[in-house]
Structure formats: structure tokens, C-alpha cells
Enzyme design. Structure first.
Site, PDB file in Angstrom:
ATOM      1  N   TYR A 172       0.862  -1.188   0.000  1.00 33.95           N
ATOM      2  CA  TYR A 172       0.000   0.000   0.000  1.00 33.95           C
ATOM      3  C   TYR A 172       0.887   1.222   0.000  1.00 33.95           C
ATOM      4  O   TYR A 172       1.547   1.535   0.996  1.00 33.95           O
ATOM      5  CB  TYR A 172      -0.907  -0.031   1.233  1.00 33.95           C
ATOM      6  CG  TYR A 172      -1.868   1.136   1.392  1.00 33.95           C
ATOM      7  CD1 TYR A 172      -2.144   2.022   0.355  1.00 33.95           C
ATOM      8  CD2 TYR A 172      -2.526   1.344   2.602  1.00 33.95           C
ATOM      9  CE1 TYR A 172      -3.020   3.080   0.506  1.00 33.95           C
ATOM     10  CE2 TYR A 172      -3.419   2.401   2.771  1.00 33.95           C
ATOM     11  CZ  TYR A 172      -3.652   3.262   1.725  1.00 33.95           C
ATOM     12  OH  TYR A 172      -4.520   4.313   1.881  1.00 33.95           O
ATOM     13  N   LYS A 176      -1.803  -1.541  -3.719  1.00 35.70           N
ATOM     14  CA  LYS A 176      -2.779  -0.459  -3.709  1.00 35.70           C
ATOM     15  C   LYS A 176      -1.991   0.823  -3.905  1.00 35.70           C
ATOM     16  O   LYS A 176      -1.222   1.234  -3.024  1.00 35.70           O
ATOM     17  CB  LYS A 176      -3.560  -0.431  -2.390  1.00 35.70           C
ATOM     18  CG  LYS A 176      -4.534   0.740  -2.274  1.00 35.70           C
ATOM     19  CD  LYS A 176      -5.198   0.790  -0.905  1.00 35.70           C
ATOM     20  CE  LYS A 176      -6.090   2.019  -0.778  1.00 35.70           C
ATOM     21  NZ  LYS A 176      -6.695   2.130   0.576  1.00 35.70           N
TER      22      LYS A 176
END
Length: 289
Positions: A133, A161
Site C-alpha cells: 500500500y 494499492k
């Protein structure tokens, strides 16, 4: 596993500050009925930063049991402490989560070498798929495309992400390796999918789950006109949900929709009235209130 609309689920609290698991269950059930493709408990939108480790584990186990295998559950288990990240990730695996979401270590600001060492240690310690992320606006440091490509060589680091706000970053990552990429910015979901992302980990899906799922499904089906239509319909919401710090606006929206109480944990506070008025105008136009 990592495609379509994956909701970064808000964590509802009672007025006394305790987690409202009854409301949490309702949110999960609603997401599934609206076509959401995956659930992320305990991410940034879920206020993981102010959950105790015991609460975080409770939320992960609750989400896994409530979803009951109907869609993937990607548990937020990241930390700026590698030891803590390993412990939480091992628990997520034990609880039955399908994958774990790991934010880039914040505050410490590790170099690329430190980032690689951190993620390598977590991946090797927990036999579960890992989603990186990258959100430099919150962590103060970015994952470089070259660092992502190096981490993608680790078998269970399979997705990222990407919330840097840069299409160039996504293009460079996908040019260097074949890791799965998901948008971390709702307003960039469509353009990121156009350069190779497979969907989004979405804040807006908390409010309009069927619409966000529909955008992703339309693009994947090759219906660009439909995808663009939904994108422009939702674009004001994408922006309104960040006029104050996430998840302050999304929790205000969910409370206005009657789904949760508008309770956050300090240092976050409810939206200022003038900012909420801007958000409410968007919600009314979309017909969700």
C-alpha cells in the site's frame, strides 16, 4: 482475488467509543448485497491507527466470519513496526483472511533498502498473499517503482494499492513487473484501469457500492462509455469525501444515510458544518439521502 471494487470499510463506533459490531455487520451485509468484490477491514478508512491490536483482531475475525467466503477479505495488518506487522499478519492468516494489506512504514521513513527488508520479513513470516500500500500523503515516503518490482519477486507479494496519485507511477510499475495494481484513489480508478490496474480499493464504495462496482465491471466488460458515465456521475463524490481528512467525510455520509453513528476516535473529529453542507449537497444530488 484482487479485482473490481474492494471497499476500504469504515469502522463504526458507538457513542461511548466502543466498536459497534451490529452496525459493522450491517455494513458488510449491505456491501455484499450491492455487488462489492472484496472487503478491507482495518485500513486507513477503518481508523486502524486508533484501534488497539485486540480490537483490530476482533474486526478482522468478525469480517471474515460475516463474509463467510463470499468475497475476499483483505485484512489491514500494516504497521511502522515490522514486528507488529508480522504479528498482526500471522493473526489474519489464522483468522481466515484471504490476504493482508500493508501500508508503507510511516514516520520511520525507511529507505528503499529498509522498505524491501520490512516487506520481505513480513512476507516470509506469514504465508498469506500480501498487498503493498503506497500512500505517500500519509506515510511521508513513497515506494519507488523499482522497489515495487524488486518486492514483486517475492512469491506472496502479489498486489499493490497505489495511492500516489500518479499515472506515471502505475505505468512504470507495470512496465517493470507484472504485479497486480489497484487504484487507491477513487477519482483515478478509471484512468488507472486504462493503463492496466484491475480495480480499486475504494472509500466511495462505502457510500455507493453498486455504482463503484458497476464502474469497474463496465470497464472490464469493455463498455467504456458506461464506465465514463459512472465516473463523471461520481466524480463530485470522489472529491467531496476528501474535503476533510478521511474518514471524517465518509463517516458523516454513512451517518446521514442512517447506517452508523457519526463517531470518530480522537484526534479525528466530526466534520465542520460548512464542510458537511458541501458533502450533503453531493449526497442529495446522487439520491443517497
Amino acid at each position: 482475488m484482487f479485482c473490481g471494487s474492494i471497499v476500504a470499510l469504515a469502522t463504526p463506533f458507538k457513542a461511548n467509543g466502543a466498536i459497534d459490531f451490529e452496525a459493522y455487520g450491517r455494513l458488510i451485509d449491505w456491501q455484499l448485497s450491492e455487488g462489492t468484490d472484496g472487503i478491507v477491514p482495518c485500513g486507513c478508512t477503518g481508523e486502524a491507527a486508533t484501534l488497539s491490536h485486540d480490537e483490530q483482531k476482533e474486526c478482522i475475525r468478525f469480517a471474515v466470519e460475516r463474509v463467510s467466503g463470499r468475497v475476499p477479505v483483505i485484512a489491514g495488518t500494516g504497521s511502522n513496526s515490522t514486528i507488529e506487522a508480522i504479528s498482526l499478519t500471522r493473526y489474519a492468516k489464522e483468522a481466515g483472511a484471504d490476504a493482508a494489506l500493508h501500508i508503507t512504514p510511516y514516520y520511520n521513513k525507511p529507505t528503499p533498502a529498509g522498505q524491501i527488508a520490512h516487506y520481505t520479513a513480513v512476507a516470509k513470516a506469514a504465508d498469506i498473499p500480501i498487498m503493498l500500500y503506497n500512500v505517500p500523503s500519509r506515510t511521508g515516503i513513497s515506494l519507488l517503482p523499482q522497489t515495487v518490482a524488486e518486492l514483486a519477486k517475492i512469491p506472496n507479494i502479489v498486489s499493490i494499492k497505489e495511492a500516489s496519485g500518479s499515472l506515471d507511477q502505475v505505468s512504470q510499475i507495470l512496465d517493470l513487473c507484472d504485479i497486480n495494481v489497484l487504484s487507491g484513489d477513487d477519482s483515478l480508478t478509471l484512468p488507472m484501469m486504462a493503463v492496466g490496474a484491475s480495480g480499486v480499493v475504494s472509500v466511495a464504495a462505502n457510500v455507493v457500492p453498486a455504482k463503484v462496482a458497476g464502474l469497474c465491471a463496465a470497464f472490464r466488460a469493455g463498455d467504456l462509455e458506461e464506465a465514463r458515465e459512472i465516473h463523471y456521475e461520481l466524480f463530485p463524490l470522489f472529491k467531496a469525501l476528501f474535503i476533510e481528512t478521511n474518514p471524517m467525510p465518509v463517516k458523516a455520509a454513512l451517518a446521514r444515510m442512517g447506517l452508523i453513528e457519526n463517531v470518530l476516535r480522537l484526534p479525528l473529529t466530526p466534520m465542520l458544518p460548512d464542510k458537511f453542507a458541501q458533502l450533503e449537497k453531493v449526497l442529495k444530488k446522487l439520491g443517497v439521502v
